[in-house]
Design a protein around this motif. Structure first.
Motif, PDB file in Angstrom:
ATOM      1  N   ALA A  39       0.857  -1.188   0.000  1.00 18.04           N
ATOM      2  CA  ALA A  39       0.000   0.000   0.000  1.00 18.04           C
ATOM      3  C   ALA A  39       0.890   1.234   0.000  1.00 18.04           C
ATOM      4  N   GLU A  64      -7.416   3.622   7.418  1.00 19.74           N
ATOM      5  CA  GLU A  64      -7.569   3.113   6.057  1.00 19.74           C
ATOM      6  C   GLU A  64      -7.646   4.224   5.023  1.00 19.74           C
ATOM      7  N   THR A 115       5.721   3.612   1.211  1.00 18.85           N
ATOM      8  CA  THR A 115       5.111   2.310   0.947  1.00 18.85           C
ATOM      9  C   THR A 115       5.175   1.444   2.194  1.00 18.85           C
ATOM     10  N   LEU A 148      -4.376   5.153   3.073  1.00 23.26           N
ATOM     11  CA  LEU A 148      -3.659   4.161   2.259  1.00 23.26           C
ATOM     12  C   LEU A 148      -4.394   3.845   0.964  1.00 23.26           C
ATOM     13  N   ARG A 149      -3.621   3.679  -0.101  1.00 21.78           N
ATOM     14  CA  ARG A 149      -4.133   3.154  -1.365  1.00 21.78           C
ATOM     15  C   ARG A 149      -3.555   1.751  -1.487  1.00 21.78           C
ATOM     16  N   LEU A 150      -4.430   0.748  -1.432  1.00 17.65           N
ATOM     17  CA  LEU A 150      -3.972  -0.633  -1.463  1.00 17.65           C
ATOM     18  C   LEU A 150      -3.463  -1.000  -2.848  1.00 17.65           C
TER      19      LEU A 150
END
Length: 131
Positions: free
Chosen positions: A59, A119, A89, A122-124
């Protein structure tokens, strides 16, 4: 006579403010200790391998400003001295409500940090070690 009553009233107000400030300062360490214990208990109850992503996911930190680490998935468990910045990251191990348990490895020192992040920060990405 009116001047004496007003002066006495002001002194009482000042004394009350000082007493309230002292009580707040005395209660703060107890509140902080109770909160730390609550965070430790929450971390213990939400950590571990149950519910982990298998394999873990990558992520990227998004948004603006610092993305603070949390010792447990609750806003009161913030670690104000440890944070990431957009573009960093992480490895994502586990979801819990609106939080992710992550690990960050410092590229310069190799030191790793495990914590919880919100959450929304974050960009998964894809799974690590997968095809």
């Amino acid at each position: 006579m009116a001047m004496l009553v007003r002066d006495s009233s002001i002194k009482c107000q000042r004394a009350a403010i000082i007493i309230l400030a002292l009580c707040a300062n005395l209660a703060a360490p107890h509140t902080s200790a109770a909160s730390a214990q609550g965070c430790q208990r929450l971390a213990k109850n939400t950590g571990g391998p149950d519910g982990n992503f298998r394999p873990p996911l990558s992520a990227t930190v998004t948004g603006s400003g610092r993305a603070y680490f949390y010792s447990a998935p609750a806003s009161r468990c913030i670690s104000k001295h440890t944070f990431l910045i957009p573009g960093d990251t992480v490895t994502v191990y586990k979801p819990y409500k609106k939080w992710y348990q992550v690990m960050y490895v410092n590229g310069k020192s190799g030191e790793d940090f495990e914590a919880w992040l919100e959450e929304g920060r974050l960009r998964l990405g894809g799974p690590l070690g997968g095809d």
